[in-house]
Design a protein around this motif. Sequence first.
Motif: not given
Length: 212
Positions: A12-21, A40-55
């Motif tokens: 059930p968490e897959l659609p939301e996970l893919l949407k966030q990715y 991205y997924f390594t950081a997600l698995q380890n609970g580290d900050p995600l490599p996301i850049k904002e505007l």
Amino acid sequence: MPQLDKPFVIPPELPELLKQYTQAAIRTRPPDLIQWSTQYFTALQNGDPLPIKELSERISLSDWAVLTPELLKFLHTKLAGRLTIETSELLDLWKAQNLPIDIFETIVIVGRLADEIDWLKFFVLACSSLGVTIAKTLKIACEILSTERETGAPRIPFSTFQFLYTFLADVDGEVSKTQVDRMLTYLQHEIIGPDELIKVSDFINNPKVRLE
């Protein structure tokens, strides 16, 4: 014996996970999507900050200078009205213009495009790398697709605008279906004339229209 006929259950968490990715990939626009996805997924698995850049941290538009409205117009003209194109054929056209392969790959992945690509979906995502926001992306798309650039304000069929806007909002994931339906209904009933064409000023300078 293993039960081969056991139904496969989608987590059930897959659609939301893919949407966030997908949203993170659009925000960051990494030059190497595969490497970034691993991070991205390594950081997600380890609970580290995600490599996301904002505007404010995104790649500047100057880094995308090789992709221009003129080149997108050229590619659109080369397709001569075709609605779909094989991925390999489009990639050959892309390479022939010396356009970066990583942009091509990002568009295909973010747009969830298959071996046979819906050209308008690919096209509007390519425009998004120049436009950043949905409204500016649609402005660029309208200016490129219009056949009236020499005779007046760029205009395209409202049905085309509707398709592009709905697709962009779906990929973006942050614009609700209610918002999309409300804006399209307003434009169709209050703005669009009997010719069923929409021009840039109808959705850019209109204070009642908010596409984001």
